[in-house]
Write an enzyme that holds these catalytic residues in place. Structure first.
Site, PDB file in Angstrom:
ATOM      1  N   ASP A   8       1.067  -1.390   0.131  1.00 52.05           N
ATOM      2  CA  ASP A   8       0.025  -0.021   0.242  1.00 52.05           C
ATOM      3  C   ASP A   8       1.143   1.262  -0.265  1.00 52.05           C
ATOM      4  OD1 ASP A   8       0.863   0.460   2.838  1.00 52.05           O
ATOM      5  OD2 ASP A   8      -1.392  -0.234   3.424  1.00 52.05           O
ATOM      6  N   HIS A   9      -0.118   2.532   0.209  1.00 57.64           N
ATOM      7  CA  HIS A   9       0.899   3.566   0.546  1.00 57.64           C
ATOM      8  C   HIS A   9       2.155   3.993   1.556  1.00 57.64           C
ATOM      9  CE1 HIS A   9      -2.258   4.054   2.915  1.00 57.64           C
ATOM     10  NE2 HIS A   9      -1.141   4.575   3.918  1.00 57.64           N
ATOM     11  N   CYS A  65       2.705  -3.894   3.985  1.00 62.31           N
ATOM     12  CA  CYS A  65       1.817  -2.165   4.133  1.00 62.31           C
ATOM     13  C   CYS A  65       1.828  -1.799   5.654  1.00 62.31           C
ATOM     14  CB  CYS A  65       0.341  -2.994   4.371  1.00 62.31           C
ATOM     15  SG  CYS A  65      -0.064  -4.095   6.328  1.00 62.31           S
ATOM     16  N   THR A  67       1.796  -2.181   8.948  1.00 61.97           N
ATOM     17  CA  THR A  67       2.701  -3.706  10.220  1.00 61.97           C
ATOM     18  C   THR A  67       3.125  -4.912   9.270  1.00 61.97           C
ATOM     19  OG1 THR A  67       0.129  -3.935  10.053  1.00 61.97           O
ATOM     20  CG2 THR A  67       1.155  -2.589  11.934  1.00 61.97           C
ATOM     21  N   HIS A  98       8.420 -24.973   6.734  1.00 63.17           N
ATOM     22  CA  HIS A  98       7.386 -26.059   7.158  1.00 63.17           C
ATOM     23  C   HIS A  98       5.809 -25.477   6.775  1.00 63.17           C
ATOM     24  CE1 HIS A  98       9.982 -27.325  11.555  1.00 63.17           C
ATOM     25  NE2 HIS A  98      10.527 -27.620  10.271  1.00 63.17           N
ATOM     26  N   ASN A  99       5.547 -24.822   6.425  1.00 62.94           N
ATOM     27  CA  ASN A  99       4.433 -24.392   6.339  1.00 62.94           C
ATOM     28  C   ASN A  99       3.737 -23.751   4.707  1.00 62.94           C
ATOM     29  OD1 ASN A  99       4.902 -21.757   8.440  1.00 62.94           O
ATOM     30  ND2 ASN A  99       3.896 -23.877   9.025  1.00 62.94           N
ATOM     31  N   ARG A 109       6.674  -0.221   8.621  1.00 63.27           N
ATOM     32  CA  ARG A 109       6.758   0.469   9.553  1.00 63.27           C
ATOM     33  C   ARG A 109       6.963   0.091  10.720  1.00 63.27           C
ATOM     34  NH1 ARG A 109       0.639   3.450   8.685  1.00 63.27           N
ATOM     35  NH2 ARG A 109       1.453   4.933   6.882  1.00 63.27           N
ATOM     36  N   ARG A 132       6.170 -34.453   7.225  1.00 60.16           N
ATOM     37  CA  ARG A 132       5.002 -34.539   8.248  1.00 60.16           C
ATOM     38  C   ARG A 132       4.659 -32.817   8.335  1.00 60.16           C
ATOM     39  NH1 ARG A 132       9.386 -33.741  11.024  1.00 60.16           N
ATOM     40  NH2 ARG A 132      10.122 -31.536  12.553  1.00 60.16           N
ATOM     41  N   HIS A 133       4.963 -31.981   7.497  1.00 58.52           N
ATOM     42  CA  HIS A 133       5.104 -30.454   7.638  1.00 58.52           C
ATOM     43  C   HIS A 133       3.371 -30.826   6.296  1.00 58.52           C
ATOM     44  CE1 HIS A 133       7.393 -29.530  10.222  1.00 58.52           C
ATOM     45  NE2 HIS A 133       8.305 -30.209   9.485  1.00 58.52           N
ATOM     46  N   ARG A 136      -0.017 -31.097   7.466  1.00 51.27           N
ATOM     47  CA  ARG A 136       0.020 -30.130   8.187  1.00 51.27           C
ATOM     48  C   ARG A 136      -0.651 -28.905   6.951  1.00 51.27           C
ATOM     49  NH1 ARG A 136       4.930 -31.261  12.133  1.00 51.27           N
ATOM     50  NH2 ARG A 136       3.524 -32.754  13.213  1.00 51.27           N
TER      51      ARG A 136
HETATM   52  C1  RB5 Z   1      -1.815   2.113   6.618  1.00 51.11           C
HETATM   53  O1  RB5 Z   1      -2.367   3.969   6.988  1.00 51.11           O
HETATM   54  C2  RB5 Z   1      -1.976   1.239   7.464  1.00 51.11           C
HETATM   55  O2  RB5 Z   1      -3.097   0.778   8.075  1.00 51.11           O
HETATM   56  C3  RB5 Z   1      -1.722   0.010   6.639  1.00 51.11           C
HETATM   57  O3  RB5 Z   1      -0.566   0.263   5.701  1.00 51.11           O
HETATM   58  C4  RB5 Z   1      -1.089  -1.667   7.372  1.00 51.11           C
HETATM   59  O4  RB5 Z   1      -0.324  -0.975   8.172  1.00 51.11           O
HETATM   60  C5  RB5 Z   1      -2.968  -1.544   7.897  1.00 51.11           C
HETATM   61  O5  RB5 Z   1      -2.744  -3.435   8.525  1.00 51.11           O
END
Ligand code: RB5
Length: 145
Positions: A8-9, A65, A67, A98-99, A109, A132-133, A136
């Site tokens: 995203d931005h 994004c 987070t 494993h996944n 951020r 085994r993975h 699952r």
């Molecule tokens: C955008 O501000 C923020 O919410 C997005 O980048 C992200 O962290 C959402 O999960």
């Protein structure tokens, strides 16, 4: 490998650095943007990248994004996608080993550039161990119905 990248931005500059890093590592990168830092909605970018992975148009996806969490949630709604958010290389290696993750989500951020490159390398260099993975991962797939 063919790697699809989106964000995203919150992550334009870091995403472009990641794309260049992955290209330099010898992979074929498709960066589907966005190309400006205008505010946008992470679900559509997560979905767009995930649909290409699910369709076999890319081998793996890397999405970002603020987070990593929101775009990961969106990607995981697409059938066939196994996406994890990672802020350390060990987790990035293990979600493939494993996944059998086919997408990696990163939080721009949360995680700085130097660490992000190590996380991306760990993800791309790892291989699914099967055994085994596999059972699952099949159980995860069965939840999709
Ligand atoms: C955008 O501000 C923020 O919410 C997005 O980048 C992200 O962290 C959402 O999960």
């Amino acid at each position: 490998m063919r790697i699809i990248i989106s964000s995203d931005h919150a992550d334009i500059a870091l995403r472009q650095q990641v794309a260049e890093h992955v290209r330099t590592s010898g992979h074929t990168v498709t960066d589907i943007g966005p190309m400006t830092s205008d505010s946008t909605d992470y679900p559509k970018h997560g979905e767009a990248a995930a649909r290409q992975v699910a369709a076999g148009e890319a081998d793996l996806g890397i999405i970002m994004c603020g987070t990593g969490q929101g775009i990961m949630m969106a990607a995981n709604k697409v059938t066939g996608i196994r996406c994890g958010v990672c802020s350390d290389p060990f987790s990035a290696r293990m979600i493939r080993a494993h996944n059998n993750a086919n997408m990696l989500a990163l939080g721009a951020r949360v995680t700085g550039p130097a660490l992000v490159f190590d996380i991306v390398d760990a993800f791309l260099d790892a291989e699914f161990e099967g055994g085994r993975h596999g059972k699952r991962v099949d159980m995860i797939t069965a939840i999709e119905g």
